[in-house]
Design a protein around this motif. Structure first.
Motif, short mmCIF file in Angstrom:
data_model
loop_
_atom_site.label_atom_id
_atom_site.label_comp_id
_atom_site.label_asym_id
_atom_site.label_seq_id
_atom_site.Cartn_x
_atom_site.Cartn_y
_atom_site.Cartn_z
N SER A 56 -20.46 -11.72 2.01
CA SER A 56 -20.41 -13.09 2.51
C SER A 56 -20.03 -13.10 3.99
O SER A 56 -19.09 -12.42 4.41
CB SER A 56 -19.38 -13.90 1.71
OG SER A 56 -19.25 -15.20 2.23
N GLY A 57 -20.79 -13.87 4.79
CA GLY A 57 -20.51 -13.96 6.21
C GLY A 57 -21.27 -12.96 7.07
O GLY A 57 -21.17 -12.99 8.30
N ASP A 58 -22.06 -12.08 6.46
CA ASP A 58 -22.82 -11.10 7.23
C ASP A 58 -23.97 -11.75 8.00
O ASP A 58 -24.56 -12.73 7.55
CB ASP A 58 -23.40 -10.02 6.30
CG ASP A 58 -22.38 -8.95 5.93
OD1 ASP A 58 -21.30 -8.91 6.54
OD2 ASP A 58 -22.67 -8.15 5.01
N THR A 59 -24.26 -11.16 9.16
CA THR A 59 -25.42 -11.55 9.95
C THR A 59 -26.36 -10.36 10.06
O THR A 59 -25.92 -9.27 10.45
CB THR A 59 -25.01 -12.02 11.36
OG1 THR A 59 -24.14 -13.14 11.26
CG2 THR A 59 -26.23 -12.42 12.18
N VAL A 60 -27.62 -10.56 9.72
CA VAL A 60 -28.62 -9.49 9.78
C VAL A 60 -29.45 -9.65 11.05
O VAL A 60 -29.91 -10.76 11.36
CB VAL A 60 -29.54 -9.54 8.55
CG1 VAL A 60 -30.63 -8.46 8.65
CG2 VAL A 60 -28.74 -9.35 7.27
N PHE A 61 -29.62 -8.58 11.78
CA PHE A 61 -30.45 -8.58 12.98
C PHE A 61 -31.68 -7.71 12.73
O PHE A 61 -31.56 -6.58 12.23
CB PHE A 61 -29.68 -8.01 14.18
CG PHE A 61 -28.52 -8.85 14.63
CD1 PHE A 61 -28.67 -9.76 15.67
CD2 PHE A 61 -27.29 -8.75 14.00
CE1 PHE A 61 -27.60 -10.53 16.09
CE2 PHE A 61 -26.21 -9.52 14.42
CZ PHE A 61 -26.36 -10.42 15.46
N TRP A 62 -32.86 -8.22 13.09
CA TRP A 62 -34.09 -7.45 13.01
C TRP A 62 -34.61 -7.18 14.42
O TRP A 62 -34.55 -8.06 15.29
CB TRP A 62 -35.17 -8.19 12.22
CG TRP A 62 -34.97 -8.14 10.73
CD1 TRP A 62 -34.39 -9.08 9.94
CD2 TRP A 62 -35.39 -7.08 9.85
NE1 TRP A 62 -34.40 -8.68 8.62
CE2 TRP A 62 -35.02 -7.46 8.54
CE3 TRP A 62 -36.03 -5.87 10.04
CZ2 TRP A 62 -35.28 -6.65 7.43
CZ3 TRP A 62 -36.29 -5.06 8.94
CH2 TRP A 62 -35.91 -5.45 7.65
N GLN A 63 -35.12 -5.98 14.64
CA GLN A 63 -35.72 -5.65 15.93
C GLN A 63 -36.82 -4.61 15.74
O GLN A 63 -36.76 -3.79 14.83
CB GLN A 63 -34.68 -5.13 16.92
CG GLN A 63 -33.76 -4.04 16.41
CD GLN A 63 -32.47 -4.58 15.86
OE1 GLN A 63 -31.82 -5.43 16.47
NE2 GLN A 63 -32.06 -4.09 14.71
N LEU A 64 -37.81 -4.65 16.61
CA LEU A 64 -38.92 -3.71 16.59
C LEU A 64 -38.59 -2.59 17.56
O LEU A 64 -38.78 -2.72 18.76
CB LEU A 64 -40.22 -4.41 17.00
CG LEU A 64 -41.48 -3.54 17.03
CD1 LEU A 64 -41.90 -3.17 15.61
CD2 LEU A 64 -42.61 -4.28 17.72
#
Length: 278
Positions: A247-255
């Motif tokens: 709970s509270g996690d932030t997911v970052f996506w990048q190429l």
């Protein structure tokens, strides 16, 4: 994908525009405050972050580093701002005074994207240099922190992404396709705002480290709270459909093809610095 934060917009601008970055390094006030509207405090923090100047520095560096070096500093600041900003949104959603505060758990997803594309682009078997030189780099565009609430305290990344696509706008904000490798799902492409598809196909043989151990090609890479997953290393990593969140996690996506080392580029005399020339 403009943000309400003028600082975040300006950081994105500097990440993708060489002339703007060079101008800021020599004159950090005129365009930053006059045209892009960031505050004096924001400009001061930004300047010190990317140029490592002291509080008493009256002029720019007498030598300039490779622009990629400055952009690494910009990405650090951007990462911090996005991560902290997403947590502030989550704080509002988990207000202890709310009746649903104990029943729903907040999660956020931020998508970092290359720019300059008017149509679909296949980045399969391409390196970081290709993205940097032709599409402004992997962090040229950053979406808002799309935040959702789930009743499940430990969903997978995939479950959170699917909820983002379900809740934002009339059509999915970030539809994606997948490939299956050894029975596990991996992201093959994203289509920002359902407009153009950006592909990096991990199932292509060029990514097979057993036959191509020096492979260093971009793929859709996720990190959690601004950090790569500390529990996996080497090989292909954990599928986003299997990686659970807290709970509270932030997911970052990048190429990106994550760099093992940075190294140092040659320095050059700063152009346009009248103080140094004098």
């Amino acid at each position: 994908m403009k943000s309400n934060s003028k600082l975040l917009n300006y950081v994105s601008h500097l990440l993708s525009d060489d002339d703007a970055l060079r101008t800021f390094l020599v004159d950090p006030i005129t365009e930053a405050e006059g045209i892009h509207g960031i505050t004096k405090a924001e400009r001061a923090v930004l300047r010190r972050t990317i140029a490592h100047l002291s509080n008493n520095s009256a002029n720019g560096y007498t030598v300039s580093r490779h622009l990629g070096s400055y952009r690494r500093s910009l990405r650090l600041l951007q990462n911090v701002l996005h991560n902290v900003g997403s947590k502030m949104v989550q704080d509002v959603l988990t207000d202890p005074q709310s009746e649903n505060a104990t029943a729903l758990y907040p999660f956020s997803v931020v998508y970092n994207l290359p720019s300059g594309s008017n149509g679909p682009v296949d980045f399969t078997c391409k390196g970081n240099d290709f993205v940097d030189q032709n599409y402004g780099g992997p962090y040229a565009i950053s979406t808002p922190a799309y935040t959702v609430q789930l009743s499940n305290q430990n969903p997978t990344i995939k479950e959170v992404m699917d909820e983002v696509n379900k809740q934002y706008f009339s059509s999915p904000v970030m539809p994606y396709t997948t490939v299956t490798i050894d029975g596990d799902l991996y992201v093959k492409s994203f289509t920002p705002l359902s407009v153009y598809e950006l592909t990096a196909d991990l199932s292509n043989s060029c990514y097979d480290l057993t036959t191509n151990p020096s492979a260093d090609y971009v793929f859709w890479f996720y990190s959690i709270n601004g950090r790569a997953n500390p529990n996996t290393s080497g090989s292909i990593g954990t599928s986003f459909a299997d990686q659970n969140l807290n709970s509270g996690d932030t997911v970052f996506w990048q190429l990106i093809a994550p760099d093992a080392t940075y190294g140092f580029q040659p320095c050059a005399i700063t152009s346009g610095n009248k103080y140094v020339k004098k």
